[in-house]
Design a protein around this motif. Structure first.
Motif, PDB file in Angstrom:
ATOM      1  N   LEU A  25       0.835  -1.202   0.000  1.00 41.22           N
ATOM      2  CA  LEU A  25       0.000   0.000   0.000  1.00 41.22           C
ATOM      3  C   LEU A  25       0.867   1.247   0.000  1.00 41.22           C
ATOM      4  CD1 LEU A  25      -3.135   0.722   2.175  1.00 41.22           C
ATOM      5  CD2 LEU A  25      -1.268   2.355   2.107  1.00 41.22           C
ATOM      6  N   MET A  26       1.874   1.261   0.852  1.00 37.54           N
ATOM      7  CA  MET A  26       2.755   2.428   0.943  1.00 37.54           C
ATOM      8  C   MET A  26       3.440   2.689  -0.395  1.00 37.54           C
ATOM      9  SD  MET A  26       4.306   1.634   4.733  1.00 37.54           S
ATOM     10  CE  MET A  26       5.376   3.055   4.801  1.00 37.54           C
ATOM     11  N   LYS A  27       3.855   1.631  -1.070  1.00 27.78           N
ATOM     12  CA  LYS A  27       4.493   1.767  -2.382  1.00 27.78           C
ATOM     13  C   LYS A  27       3.519   2.378  -3.386  1.00 27.78           C
ATOM     14  CE  LYS A  27       6.763  -1.074  -5.961  1.00 27.78           C
ATOM     15  NZ  LYS A  27       5.759  -0.933  -7.027  1.00 27.78           N
ATOM     16  N   ASP A  28       2.297   1.882  -3.406  1.00 32.53           N
ATOM     17  CA  ASP A  28       1.293   2.396  -4.338  1.00 32.53           C
ATOM     18  C   ASP A  28       0.984   3.868  -4.081  1.00 32.53           C
ATOM     19  OD1 ASP A  28       1.127  -0.043  -5.559  1.00 32.53           O
ATOM     20  OD2 ASP A  28      -0.850  -0.571  -4.752  1.00 32.53           O
ATOM     21  N   PHE A  29       0.901   4.246  -2.812  1.00 33.75           N
ATOM     22  CA  PHE A  29       0.573   5.633  -2.485  1.00 33.75           C
ATOM     23  C   PHE A  29       1.747   6.562  -2.825  1.00 33.75           C
ATOM     24  CE2 PHE A  29      -3.449   6.158   0.023  1.00 33.75           C
ATOM     25  CZ  PHE A  29      -3.994   4.927  -0.345  1.00 33.75           C
TER      26      PHE A  29
END
Length: 221
Positions: A25-29
């Motif tokens: 999730l952090m990567k996508d954001f």
């Protein structure tokens, strides 16, 4: 996905849920924010959201999150966490659906801040949100005290929630110095503020509001 470790805090009248964000999730954001920041100015303006918010981050500090990114992680993560939070308070009820709105990135530079505010507008135009959230994608390692901060009451870079009044046996304030991956869920009408930080690198977070609908209630008819 691995099991989500959720902790619900009740430091005063309202409850705050704390859990870790998935690394994916952090990567996508991060990638979503980078994509928006690199857009030509005219296209970037379509993502500006600061004009609707209380914070002092300016047009280049608050951007709408791309709907595809939000939809992906609503199904994979946010629905689970918010459902747990809601049913922890109302164990006799079951969540039917969660409606997420007003989701945005926060790109907070040195000495910027968010004044005390809530996420309940009471405009009569749309339903007020049940909960608000904040998740931390990047937190600078060097968070030195800001000018004037006292050693015994250093609020540099903290997020603070406030409710009610202080008394001999009660607190009206709950402060946390955010860490990377932390994700907080709290009532949308709970007052909160973000103090400035002194790091040369930005602090990157995201926020959104959500309406919770329970099964078999008058609200759903």
């Amino acid at each position: 996905m691995n099991k989500i470790n959720i902790q619900v805090y009740k430091p005063f009248g309202s409850s705050i849920s704390s859990q870790d964000l998935p690394f994916e999730l952090m990567k996508d954001f991060r990638e979503d924010l980078k994509m928006i920041q690199e857009l030509p100015e005219e296209k970037k303006k379509n993502y500006w959201f600061g004009y609707k918010l209380a914070g002092g981050l300016g047009n280049e500090g608050e951007f709408l999150i791309t709907p595809d990114v939000m939809y992906k992680w609503k199904k994979k993560y946010f629905d689970q966490v918010i459902t747990y939070y809601a049913e922890c308070h109302y164990p006799e009820k079951k969540v039917e659906r969660i409606i997420i709105n007003s989701a945005w990135h926060n790109f907070m530079l040195k000495n910027q801040w968010n004044p005390i505010h809530t996420h309940s507008a009471f405009t009569g135009i749309q339903e007020n949100p049940s909960v608000s959230v904040v998740g931390y994608i990047e937190v600078p390692k060097q968070m030195n005290p800001i000018n004037g901060a006292k050693p015994h009451y250093d609020f540099s870079g903290c997020v603070e929630w406030r409710e009610g009044t202080e008394g001999m046996f009660q607190y009206a304030s709950y402060k946390r110095l955010p860490k990377e991956r932390q994700f907080f869920v709290f009532p949308a009408n709970l007052q909160h503020l973000v103090y400035p930080h002194s790091a040369d690198k930005p602090r990157i977070s995201f926020s959104f509001n959500a309406v919770i609908k329970f099964k078999n209630t008058d609200d759903n008819k």
